[in-house]
Design an enzyme around this catalytic site. Structure first.
Site, mmCIF file in Angstrom:
data_model
loop_
_atom_site.group_PDB
_atom_site.id
_atom_site.type_symbol
_atom_site.label_atom_id
_atom_site.label_comp_id
_atom_site.label_asym_id
_atom_site.label_seq_id
_atom_site.Cartn_x
_atom_site.Cartn_y
_atom_site.Cartn_z
ATOM 1 C CG HIS A 173 -11.151 -7.245 5.576
ATOM 2 N ND1 HIS A 173 -10.352 -7.752 6.559
ATOM 3 C CD2 HIS A 173 -10.647 -7.702 4.407
ATOM 4 C CE1 HIS A 173 -9.406 -8.508 6.022
ATOM 5 N NE2 HIS A 173 -9.562 -8.482 4.709
ATOM 6 C CD GLU A 233 -1.774 -2.423 1.247
ATOM 7 O OE1 GLU A 233 -0.668 -2.706 1.765
ATOM 8 O OE2 GLU A 233 -2.610 -3.286 0.891
#
Length: 330
Positions: free
Chosen positions: A134, A65
């Site tokens: 998540h 990321e």
């Protein structure tokens, strides 16, 4: 997918339509992220893009990321318009150095010589029985950063129009997509390239008795609550904030001046949330209009629980109805 015929689509399909449109009409738009090219993304938001536009414009990245966030900044300063996807909002924090220290400050740091026209996309929020990393809603982290726009669609039509506007914006946008709405509803959307305005609230329902302020995933529950309350004779004005930074305070203030009461609904933790900023703005600038204290319906100040307890964490229709009944009684 560049005709303007109406199609009945889900929110995630509207995202895909907007990406197809903008890439077809602007060669500087590129897409990058983990599994977004060959596999079409974990939620299939980018399916078909690689086949249409090729691997030079639709790029699978390593599971990194930090690299995704930083590469997007470099691309944006050199004439491209990157749309970078993070698989889940909970994975974006590794890229915060680039988002907060570079993307958001590029125009200021270079005195306008460089700007940063990029979009960071991320699914966020609970409701699909996913693990904790998540399922979180941390939009307030990004709303606190000067130089970042934070946009959250709540329907297919707004997803399409707001994503087009975000890509065309000359400064960085964090575009958060409520994944429990990805396939929850369908709407007729014209694939005509028409953007919706950023930095603007959308009034979804007009009413005289109380203003319900919400965004993203909680819009659906808020509209359902307003429908129930209408049966009791309570007229709710429902406002979708849509862009949580910068806030369109004027629309909110005008609504509260009319109704005299406000309930703010969001899925994120209560402490330091965007709802607190809205409540503070109403207290500062609409104090004499308020006939009752502002009430917040929110998630709890805890980590999002696993799926067995997820429903207890998320704001429910009955919670919103109860909050409205509370402020109406005062």
């Amino acid at each position: 997918m560049t005709d303007n015929t109406l199609r009945k689509v889900t929110l995630v399909e509207a995202i895909n339509m907007a990406l197809h449109w903008e890439m077809a009409h602007d060669d500087s738009v590129v897409v990058l992220g983990e599994d977004i090219a060959t596999n079409g993304g974990v939620f299939r938001a980018t399916v078909g893009l690689k086949e249409t536009f090729g691997f030079r414009r639709v790029m699978d990245t390593p599971l990194a990321e930090n690299l995704i966030a930083g590469t997007a900044v470099g691309m944006a300063t050199q004439g491209l318009k990157p749309v970078a996807e993070f698989q889940f909002l909970g994975f974006i924090y590794a890229g915060m150095e680039h988002i907060v220290s570079h993307a958001s400050r590029m125009r200021n740091r270079t005195r306008g010589r460089l700007h940063c026209p990029l979009v960071y996309r991320a699914p966020f929020g609970g409701g699909i029985h996913a693990p904790e990393h998540h399922s979180e809603s941390t939009e307030a982290l990004f709303a606190h950063v000067p130089g970042l726009r934070v946009v959250i669609p709540s329907s297919p039509q707004r997803a399409y129009g707001l994503l087009l506007a975000a890509i065309r914006n000359p400064d960085p946008v964090v575009f958060l997509e409520p994944k429990r709405l990805y396939r929850a509803v369908t709407q007729s959307v014209a694939d005509d390239g028409q953007a919706l305005p950023l930095d603007t609230c959308f009034t979804l329902l007009e009413g005289e008795d109380v203003t319900l302020i919400t965004w993203g995933p909680c819009v659906q529950e808020t509209l359902q609550a307003a429908e129930q309350l209408a049966e009791q004779g309570v007229g709710c004005e429902v406002i979708d904030v849509a862009t949580v930074a910068p806030l369109d305070r004027e629309t909110l203030l005008c609504s509260v001046a009319k109704t005299g009461r406000a309930v703010i609904v969001h899925e994120a933790c209560r402490n330091g949330g965007v709802g607190a900023e809205i409540a503070a703005s109403l207290a500062e600038r609409a104090f004499l209009d308020l006939q009752a204290p502002v009430v917040r319906v929110s998630g709890y100040d805890t980590v999002m629980p696993y799926y067995r307890n997820e429903a207890f964490y998320l704001p429910r229709v009955e919670d919103i109805v109860s909050a409205v009944e509370q402020v109406i009684s005062l």
